[in-house]
Design a protein around this motif. Structure first.
Motif, short mmCIF file in Angstrom:
data_model
loop_
_atom_site.label_atom_id
_atom_site.label_comp_id
_atom_site.label_asym_id
_atom_site.label_seq_id
_atom_site.Cartn_x
_atom_site.Cartn_y
_atom_site.Cartn_z
N UNK A 13 2.85 1.57 -5.92
CA UNK A 13 3.42 1.16 -4.90
C UNK A 13 2.89 -0.59 -4.74
N UNK A 14 3.79 -1.18 -4.31
CA UNK A 14 3.39 -2.79 -4.30
C UNK A 14 2.08 -3.00 -3.59
N UNK A 15 1.24 -3.96 -4.03
CA UNK A 15 0.02 -3.82 -3.52
C UNK A 15 -0.29 -4.74 -2.15
N UNK A 16 0.84 -5.51 -2.06
CA UNK A 16 0.87 -6.38 -1.01
C UNK A 16 1.20 -5.39 0.49
N UNK A 17 1.73 -4.40 0.18
CA UNK A 17 2.03 -3.14 1.03
C UNK A 17 0.87 -2.35 1.32
N UNK A 18 -0.02 -2.02 0.11
CA UNK A 18 -0.93 -1.00 0.17
C UNK A 18 -2.02 -1.56 1.12
N UNK A 19 -2.33 -2.91 0.89
CA UNK A 19 -3.46 -3.47 1.46
C UNK A 19 -3.37 -3.58 2.98
N UNK A 20 -2.17 -3.55 3.61
CA UNK A 20 -2.25 -3.35 4.97
C UNK A 20 -2.46 -2.23 5.63
N UNK A 21 -2.70 -1.05 4.66
CA UNK A 21 -3.15 0.41 5.21
C UNK A 21 -4.66 0.54 4.70
N UNK A 22 -5.47 -0.53 4.71
CA UNK A 22 -6.81 -0.29 4.26
C UNK A 22 -7.69 0.53 5.42
N UNK A 23 -8.71 0.95 5.23
CA UNK A 23 -9.52 1.93 6.11
C UNK A 23 -9.87 1.02 7.30
N UNK A 24 -10.15 -0.13 7.19
CA UNK A 24 -10.54 -1.03 8.26
C UNK A 24 -9.33 -1.20 9.27
N UNK A 25 -8.19 -1.35 8.67
CA UNK A 25 -6.98 -1.76 9.57
C UNK A 25 -6.62 -0.35 10.09
#
Length: 218
Positions: A13-25
Motif C-alpha cells: 500500500x502507498x506509504x503516504x496513506x499507511x502513515x496516517x493510520x499509525x498507532x498514535x493517530x
C-alpha cells in the motif's frame, strides 16, 4: 544457504496513506474518516454504474447482443459457448496463419470477445445461488458446532451430577447416638456469644467489688 525471500502477491500500500493510520493517530482519533457511501452513479473499471442497478444487469442494458434465448438452461448454453469459443479460436489461428492482415481476423476477435462476455454473464448469474449456498453451509457449520458444545456441556453436567449424588450417598444416616453426642458437645462447648457475655459479666462484678473496697477504706 540463503533464506527464502517471501514475496507478496499484492503490491504494497502507498506509504503516504499507511502513515496516517499509525498507532498514535489511532489512539488520538486522528485517522482519516471513511469516504461517504455512494448514493447515485459511480464508475468501476471505466464503466458507469448506478446504485439502483440490479446485481446482474441484463445484456441489453449494456448494449450487448444476446446470443441465447430468454428461457435457457445454463449448463447447456455454457457448453455451447465453450464449443463456439474453441471453434472460433481455431478459426482465428487459421486466419493468422493464412492471412494475418485480413479483416476477418478483427471480426473473429470481436466474435470471441462477445462469446467470452456471454460466458462471463452466465457464470455471474450463478453468483446469487453461490452466495446462498455459502451462507447455508456456514449456518450448518455453526449449528453443528453449537450442538457439539451443548453435547459436551450435557456430558460434563451429567458427570458432575453423578459425583454429587455419590458424595451424598456416602454421608452416613443420622442415628440416636450421633444426635446425643452432638447435643453433649454443644453443652460442653459454649458459643462465642456466651463466652463474651460471661467475660463482660465477670468484668462488671470485679469492678463493683474494687469500688466497694475503696469506699470501705475511706
Amino acid at each position: 544457504m540463503s533464506e527464502t525471500a517471501q514475496v507478496s502477491s499484492l503490491p504494497l500500500p502507498p506509504m503516504q496513506y499507511v502513515t496516517l493510520f499509525s498507532e498514535e493517530n489511532t489512539k488520538r482519533g486522528r485517522t482519516p474518516r471513511p469516504p461517504p457511501p455512494i448514493t447515485d452513479n459511480y464508475s468501476m473499471f471505466g464503466n458507469p454504474y448506478n446504485t439502483d442497478d440490479a446485481v446482474i444487469r441484463p445484456l441489453e442494458s449494456q448494449n450487448i447482443r444476446r446470443l441465447y434465448p430468454n428461457n435457457y438452461d445454463h449448463r447447456r448454453e455454457l457448453k455451447k459457448l465453450n464449443h463456439s469459443i474453441t471453434a472460433s479460436f481455431l478459426d482465428l489461428v487459421d486466419i493468422c496463419i493464412r492471412n494475418p492482415e485480413s479483416e476477418a481476423r478483427a471480426t473473429k476477435i470481436d466474435d470471441l470477445t462477445l462469446l467470452f462476455i456471454h460466458m462471463h454473464h452466465l457464470v455471474n448469474e450463478f453468483r446469487p445461488h453461490q452466495a446462498r449456498e455459502t451462507l447455508r453451509v456456514m449456518l450448518e457449520q455453526q449449528k453443528r458446532q453449537r450442538l457439539e458444545i451443548a453435547e459436551r456441556f450435557r456430558r460434563h453436567f451429567d458427570k458432575a451430577w453423578e459425583l454429587v449424588q455419590q458424595a451424598i450417598s456416602t454421608i452416613p444416616e443420622p442415628t440416636e447416638s450421633n444426635i446425643k453426642l452432638l447435643i453433649d458437645i454443644e453443652r460442653v462447648q459454649p458459643s462465642e456469644g456466651n463466652l463474651n457475655n460471661q467475660a463482660c459479666g465477670n468484668g462488671c462484678v470485679e469492678e463493683d467489688r474494687v469500688l466497694c473496697q475503696i469506699i470501705d477504706l475511706l
